[in-house]
Design an enzyme around this catalytic site. Structure first.
Site, mmCIF file in Angstrom:
data_model
loop_
_atom_site.group_PDB
_atom_site.id
_atom_site.type_symbol
_atom_site.label_atom_id
_atom_site.label_comp_id
_atom_site.label_asym_id
_atom_site.label_seq_id
_atom_site.Cartn_x
_atom_site.Cartn_y
_atom_site.Cartn_z
ATOM 1 C CE LYS A 85 1.862 -7.504 -17.859
ATOM 2 N NZ LYS A 85 2.078 -8.482 -16.810
ATOM 3 N NE ARG A 126 3.158 1.717 -2.772
ATOM 4 C CZ ARG A 126 4.409 1.271 -2.691
ATOM 5 N NH1 ARG A 126 5.316 1.710 -3.552
ATOM 6 N NH2 ARG A 126 4.757 0.393 -1.776
ATOM 7 C CG HIS A 175 1.603 -34.202 -21.754
ATOM 8 N ND1 HIS A 175 1.649 -35.567 -21.977
ATOM 9 C CD2 HIS A 175 2.578 -33.659 -22.529
ATOM 10 C CE1 HIS A 175 2.619 -35.841 -22.835
ATOM 11 N NE2 HIS A 175 3.204 -34.699 -23.192
ATOM 12 C CB CYS A 203 -0.934 -0.024 1.209
ATOM 13 S SG CYS A 203 -0.181 -0.679 2.700
ATOM 14 C CE LYS A 247 4.424 -1.168 -11.512
ATOM 15 N NZ LYS A 247 4.258 -1.888 -12.787
ATOM 16 C CD GLU A 289 -0.579 -8.886 -14.025
ATOM 17 O OE1 GLU A 289 0.161 -8.799 -13.035
ATOM 18 O OE2 GLU A 289 -0.244 -8.482 -15.162
ATOM 19 C CD GLU A 311 4.403 -10.852 -18.305
ATOM 20 O OE1 GLU A 311 4.032 -9.675 -18.121
ATOM 21 O OE2 GLU A 311 4.610 -11.642 -17.361
ATOM 22 C CD1 TRP A 313 -4.039 -4.399 -2.616
ATOM 23 C CD2 TRP A 313 -3.265 -5.882 -1.131
ATOM 24 N NE1 TRP A 313 -4.145 -5.638 -3.178
ATOM 25 C CE2 TRP A 313 -3.683 -6.578 -2.292
ATOM 26 C CE3 TRP A 313 -2.746 -6.612 -0.062
ATOM 27 C CZ2 TRP A 313 -3.582 -7.956 -2.415
ATOM 28 C CZ3 TRP A 313 -2.651 -7.990 -0.177
ATOM 29 C CH2 TRP A 313 -3.064 -8.644 -1.348
ATOM 30 C CG ASN A 346 2.813 0.688 3.517
ATOM 31 O OD1 ASN A 346 1.653 0.971 3.772
ATOM 32 N ND2 ASN A 346 3.502 1.299 2.565
ATOM 33 N N GLY A 347 3.104 -3.283 5.576
ATOM 34 C CA GLY A 347 3.772 -4.490 6.010
ATOM 35 C C GLY A 347 2.858 -5.344 6.868
#
Length: 598
Positions: free
Chosen positions: A476, A28, A495, A2, A593, A479, A472, A74, A100-101
């Protein structure tokens, strides 16, 4: 995961600075926001939702005070709500704290405080901090002493800041969570990230783990855990506020996709000389590789690391790639001759930092490949190589991924046992910016996105160097569209995953280079036989056209560089699908972020 903003000064109202800072930190990722302004009393406003919701909660009349703190949360402990939003206060309402944390021992601390008569209102771990401060004040400590005593009881990761009623000072400390101080002409700032105050100053001081800061209108004082003053280096940020703007694009993500030619030129500048056929990374001049290379990374950076590990193996260097969250030095052969490379856009990713610190403890050499000057990874590793992508505001990484790939391509040459320059490879690296620009100018990705916007799911397949690109591409799509997407090594499709393929499952097949193209075409035939539409990302459209419903063409740039180009097309597809669906592209739900919790 955050954002924190703090300010104290004499010529500027704190509330405006705090709100501007919170707006700049929205990228973020967050689910609530709040501010606290210290004057003769302490004014606290906080709301679930976006910064705009907080703005409506702040009265129109002037809020006095030139010192304050703000926060975008967050959620980790307790759901998003007005009550769980930061700042949090003590029983008296005299101190406000943002954090934060994760405080790992908060349950023990909360039980102790409740037994002493403290009342808690939120579900968060953070709320123990103002109550610890309140306790220390009641026992006769000064405000700075009380803040220091409270912080020293915390276990876990934190960047924490506090303000007091009737005090122009902001107190702050950090441990395994980023915090940077800003030195302006009309005040002083602190934040989780530079964009929060870049419009006011470009002079910064990065706090180290275990350090405390006292910030007031007279200046900044940094001390260590014992209270001794620490001499700090002032650094100048090399980009201006306009770099963090949208520049006329609808979304930061689209802007940053289009910035990739410039980002890669910056990454290559003064490192690659085509005329001399050389690659020279000056910051790695003293890097000596004696043994194996181990990459540690998360998310998009992990996909870049997969690409880098393959490049090194092709050079004859034993190289492996590990998810940082799964990296365990106790069960892996990590020793004095091992080079551990942490690939992290922010330089603060908690899992990657944990892996790098573990590697340092057992004597391995460490290298940070990061975008952020002065970040934790850059400071704590033995070596650092910057990707030079510039500020990336969109949560979904785009230009940093491409820049990581290019930086890893150069690193593969630096670490190669055979230092003979690969002239052709160097030439292809130098042509990447122009070829990316050609894709951006000519891509038909928007039309393809419109065709398949209602698909049930999306599959991405590739072989060799294209496998990380497939992974990737799927990430994307997940996300920013919130649609189901999966990436596979093309040979793995049969498979198990083939059972999920239907007529409503477009398959994006990356078919580039000569050695693997025929086998990937075989996989295309497998999905085609199940009725799935196929979109081929290819540098050889004439070879694939008869098997694919659509073509996304990329210029041929050799097996190692063409995947960088293929990724650009997939970024555009995801963007345009998300745009068609009306998604929050720059701030996708539930994501942040900079992931600073494990």
């Amino acid at each position: 995961m955050c954002g924190i903003i703090g300010y104290t000064g004499t010529d500027r109202g704190a509330i405006d600075v705090l709100m501007n800072g919170l707006s700049s930190l929205e990228y973020r990722g967050y689910d609530s926001a709040g501010v606290a302004v210290a004057d003769s009393s302490l004014a606290v406003f906080k709301r679930e939702g976006e910064v705009s919701a907080l703005e409506t909660a702040i009265p129109d009349d002037d809020i006095g005070g030139t010192a304050g703190i703000g926060h975008t949360r967050w959620s980790t402990h307790g759901p998003p709500s007005d009550t769980n939003a930061h700042p949090h206060t003590d029983c008296t309402g005299d101190v406000a704290v943002v954090h934060n944390g994760i405080i790992e021992n908060y349950r023990t601390l909360q039980s102790e405080l409740e037994a002493d008569g403290h009342t808690f209102n939120s579900d968060t771990d953070t709320e123990v901090v103002p109550h610890l401060i309140e306790t220390a004040l009641a026992e006769g400590a000064t405000r700075e002493e009380a803040f220091r005593q409270a912080v020293q009881r915390l276990e876990g990761s934190y960047a924490v800041a506090a303000v007091f009623e009737g005090d122009e000072t902001v107190y702050a400390a950090r441990n395994e969570s980023p915090l940077v101080l800003g030195l302006g002409d009309d005040g002083y700032y602190l934040a989780s990230d530079v964009p929060a105050f870049i419009e006011y100053t470009d002079r910064v001081v990065y706090l180290e783990d275990g350090q405390f800061a006292r910030v007031n209108p007279s200046g900044i004082v940094v001390t260590d855990e014992q209270g001794a003053i620490v001499e700090t280096a002032v650094e100048t940020i090399s980009w201006d506020p306009e770099d963090a703007g949208k520049s006329g694009y609808d979304h930061y993500m689209l802007k940053e996709i289009h910035e990739q030619p410039t980002a890669i030129r910056k990454c290559l500048r003064e490192r690659v000389t085509e005329m001399e056929g050389s690659i020279t990374v000056s910051e790695l001049a003293d890097l000596e590789r004696q043994g194996p290379v181990q990459f540690v990374a998360c998310g998009t950076s992990y996909h870049a690391a997969l690409y880098g590990a393959r490049l090194l193996r092709e050079q004859g260097v034993p190289a492996q790639c590990y998810l940082a969250s799964e990296y365990d030095v106790e069960s892996l052969p990590v020793g004095n001759e091992t080079l551990v490379v942490g690939v992290t856009q922010s330089g603060e990713t908690a899992d990657t930092m944990r892996a790098l610190r573990a590697a340092n403890r057992v004597g391995a050499s460490t290298l940070a490949l990061t975008n952020v000057v002065g970040s934790s990874a850059a400071r704590e590793c033995d070596h650092v190589m910057y990707i030079r992508a510039g500020p990336e505001i969109g949560v979904a990484a785009t230009k940093t991924f491409a820049s990581q790939q290019v930086a890893l391509a150069m690193l593969s040459q630096v670490l190669s046992p055979d230092r003979t320059p690969e002239t052709d490879f160097i030439k292809r690296l130098r042509t990447l910016p122009d070829r990316i620009q050609r894709i951006l100018d000519e891509s038909n990705a928007q039309a393809i996105a419109e065709t398949y916007v209602d698909a049930d799911a999306y599959f991405f397949i590739g072989r060799g160097y294209n496998t990380p690109v497939a992974l990737e591409g799927a990430l994307k799509m997940k996300e920013i569209t919130y649609k189901h997407a999966e990436g596979f090594a093309a040979g793995e499709l049969k498979h198990g995953p083939l059972a999920l393929v239907t007529e409503a499952t477009p398959v994006f097949a990356i078919v580039t280079g000569e050695s693997n193209a025929a086998r990937t075409i075989g996989n295309i035939k497998e999905v085609e036989a199940r009725g799935a539409p196929v979109v081929a990302v290819t540098d050889s459209p004439s070879d694939v056209d008869q098997y694919a419903d659509h073509i996304l063409e990329v210029p041929s740039s050799g097996p190692r560089c063409t995947p960088i180009l293929s990724n650009i097309q997939l970024q555009l597809v995801s963007y345009w699908v998300a745009n068609q669906l009306g998604r929050s592209i720059d701030k996708p739900r539930n994501l942040a972020k900079s992931v600073t919790v494990e």
